[in-house]
Design a protein around this motif. Structure first.
Motif, PDB file in Angstrom:
ATOM      1  N   ASP A  64      31.393  34.715 -89.070  1.00  0.00           N
ATOM      2  CA  ASP A  64      30.354  34.029 -88.581  1.00  0.00           C
ATOM      3  C   ASP A  64      29.188  34.376 -88.534  1.00  0.00           C
ATOM      4  O   ASP A  64      28.062  33.723 -88.697  1.00  0.00           O
ATOM      5  CB  ASP A  64      31.058  33.236 -87.267  1.00  0.00           C
ATOM      6  CG  ASP A  64      32.303  32.696 -87.581  1.00  0.00           C
ATOM      7  OD1 ASP A  64      32.230  31.843 -88.533  1.00  0.00           O
ATOM      8  OD2 ASP A  64      33.089  32.327 -86.520  1.00  0.00           O
ATOM      9  N   GLN A  65      29.006  35.697 -87.963  1.00  0.00           N
ATOM     10  CA  GLN A  65      27.655  36.226 -87.815  1.00  0.00           C
ATOM     11  C   GLN A  65      26.895  36.346 -89.079  1.00  0.00           C
ATOM     12  O   GLN A  65      25.772  36.391 -89.136  1.00  0.00           O
ATOM     13  CB  GLN A  65      27.869  37.640 -87.207  1.00  0.00           C
ATOM     14  CG  GLN A  65      28.029  37.497 -85.630  1.00  0.00           C
ATOM     15  CD  GLN A  65      28.599  39.098 -85.094  1.00  0.00           C
ATOM     16  OE1 GLN A  65      29.330  39.951 -85.699  1.00  0.00           O
ATOM     17  NE2 GLN A  65      28.087  39.235 -83.889  1.00  0.00           N
ATOM     18  N   ILE A 106      22.755  34.731 -92.993  1.00  0.00           N
ATOM     19  CA  ILE A 106      22.264  34.246 -94.341  1.00  0.00           C
ATOM     20  C   ILE A 106      21.786  32.874 -94.361  1.00  0.00           C
ATOM     21  O   ILE A 106      20.655  32.508 -94.739  1.00  0.00           O
ATOM     22  CB  ILE A 106      23.708  34.207 -95.125  1.00  0.00           C
ATOM     23  CG1 ILE A 106      24.328  35.404 -95.598  1.00  0.00           C
ATOM     24  CG2 ILE A 106      23.551  33.199 -96.514  1.00  0.00           C
ATOM     25  CD1 ILE A 106      25.637  35.451 -96.224  1.00  0.00           C
ATOM     26  N   ASP A 107      22.231  32.104 -93.576  1.00  0.00           N
ATOM     27  CA  ASP A 107      21.698  30.750 -93.184  1.00  0.00           C
ATOM     28  C   ASP A 107      20.152  30.709 -92.755  1.00  0.00           C
ATOM     29  O   ASP A 107      19.415  29.803 -92.871  1.00  0.00           O
ATOM     30  CB  ASP A 107      22.468  29.765 -92.210  1.00  0.00           C
ATOM     31  CG  ASP A 107      23.775  29.387 -92.791  1.00  0.00           C
ATOM     32  OD1 ASP A 107      23.901  29.480 -94.056  1.00  0.00           O
ATOM     33  OD2 ASP A 107      24.512  29.126 -92.053  1.00  0.00           O
ATOM     34  N   THR A 108      19.968  31.555 -91.886  1.00  0.00           N
ATOM     35  CA  THR A 108      18.326  31.860 -91.112  1.00  0.00           C
ATOM     36  C   THR A 108      17.645  32.717 -92.059  1.00  0.00           C
ATOM     37  O   THR A 108      16.438  33.105 -91.623  1.00  0.00           O
ATOM     38  CB  THR A 108      18.821  32.525 -89.714  1.00  0.00           C
ATOM     39  OG1 THR A 108      19.364  33.661 -89.800  1.00  0.00           O
ATOM     40  CG2 THR A 108      19.555  31.823 -88.711  1.00  0.00           C
ATOM     41  N   GLY A 109      18.026  33.296 -93.261  1.00  0.00           N
ATOM     42  CA  GLY A 109      17.226  34.097 -93.855  1.00  0.00           C
ATOM     43  C   GLY A 109      16.920  35.464 -93.774  1.00  0.00           C
ATOM     44  O   GLY A 109      16.115  36.027 -94.297  1.00  0.00           O
ATOM     45  N   HIS A 110      17.999  35.971 -93.018  1.00  0.00           N
ATOM     46  CA  HIS A 110      18.041  37.489 -92.680  1.00  0.00           C
ATOM     47  C   HIS A 110      18.598  38.534 -93.569  1.00  0.00           C
ATOM     48  O   HIS A 110      18.467  39.736 -93.336  1.00  0.00           O
ATOM     49  CB  HIS A 110      18.450  37.571 -91.384  1.00  0.00           C
ATOM     50  CG  HIS A 110      17.477  37.060 -90.111  1.00  0.00           C
ATOM     51  ND1 HIS A 110      17.682  35.944 -89.861  1.00  0.00           N
ATOM     52  CD2 HIS A 110      16.814  37.563 -89.462  1.00  0.00           C
ATOM     53  CE1 HIS A 110      16.842  35.540 -88.707  1.00  0.00           C
ATOM     54  NE2 HIS A 110      16.273  36.763 -88.565  1.00  0.00           N
ATOM     55  N   ASN A 159      27.521  34.718 -91.925  1.00  0.00           N
ATOM     56  CA  ASN A 159      26.977  33.304 -92.213  1.00  0.00           C
ATOM     57  C   ASN A 159      25.934  32.944 -91.535  1.00  0.00           C
ATOM     58  O   ASN A 159      24.929  32.308 -92.374  1.00  0.00           O
ATOM     59  CB  ASN A 159      28.178  32.361 -92.271  1.00  0.00           C
ATOM     60  CG  ASN A 159      29.056  32.462 -93.285  1.00  0.00           C
ATOM     61  OD1 ASN A 159      28.987  32.965 -94.379  1.00  0.00           O
ATOM     62  ND2 ASN A 159      30.455  32.094 -93.130  1.00  0.00           N
ATOM     63  N   HIS A 160      25.769  33.095 -90.254  1.00  0.00           N
ATOM     64  CA  HIS A 160      24.448  32.695 -89.508  1.00  0.00           C
ATOM     65  C   HIS A 160      23.223  33.551 -90.108  1.00  0.00           C
ATOM     66  O   HIS A 160      22.345  32.829 -90.550  1.00  0.00           O
ATOM     67  CB  HIS A 160      24.657  32.941 -88.191  1.00  0.00           C
ATOM     68  CG  HIS A 160      23.681  32.845 -87.251  1.00  0.00           C
ATOM     69  ND1 HIS A 160      23.151  31.457 -87.079  1.00  0.00           N
ATOM     70  CD2 HIS A 160      22.712  33.872 -86.775  1.00  0.00           C
ATOM     71  CE1 HIS A 160      21.977  31.822 -86.276  1.00  0.00           C
ATOM     72  NE2 HIS A 160      21.723  32.883 -86.047  1.00  0.00           N
TER      73      HIS A 160
END
Length: 90
Positions: free
Chosen positions: A14-15, A20-24, A17-18
């Motif tokens: 989950d961390q 990746i989703d936020t562009g980090h 994926n977060h």
């Protein structure tokens, strides 16, 4: 204070994926302080990858955009790959 930290096996899915989703999260083609080869005048030239960014890479202290490197003939992880690209007409 937040600092840059390497990803580890302790990061949950989950961390991750977060991030990746936020562009980090980015995948860089070269590790820092590793040798690479660029093609200059149809000859491989060894450089050190000193920094990597989204828009380019710093090789032996000089910044190159990914487009500039592609126009020059590419950047490769090994001398063999660079020579093969030259022989294939890259």
């Amino acid at each position: 204070m937040l600092r840059t930290t390497p990803l580890s096996k302790n990061v949950s899915l989950d961390q991750l994926n977060h991030l990746i989703d936020t562009g980090h999260v980015f995948v860089t083609p070269f590790g820092l302080n590793r040798t690479a080869y660029i093609v200059v005048n149809h000859k491989p030239f060894m450089v050190i990858a000193t920094d990597v960014s989204i828009k380019g890479v710093q090789l032996s202290g000089a910044w190159y955009s990914w487009e500039d490197l592609e126009a020059m003939g590419g950047v490769y992880e090994s001398e063999f790959e660079a020579l093969r690209a030259i022989s294939n007409g890259a």
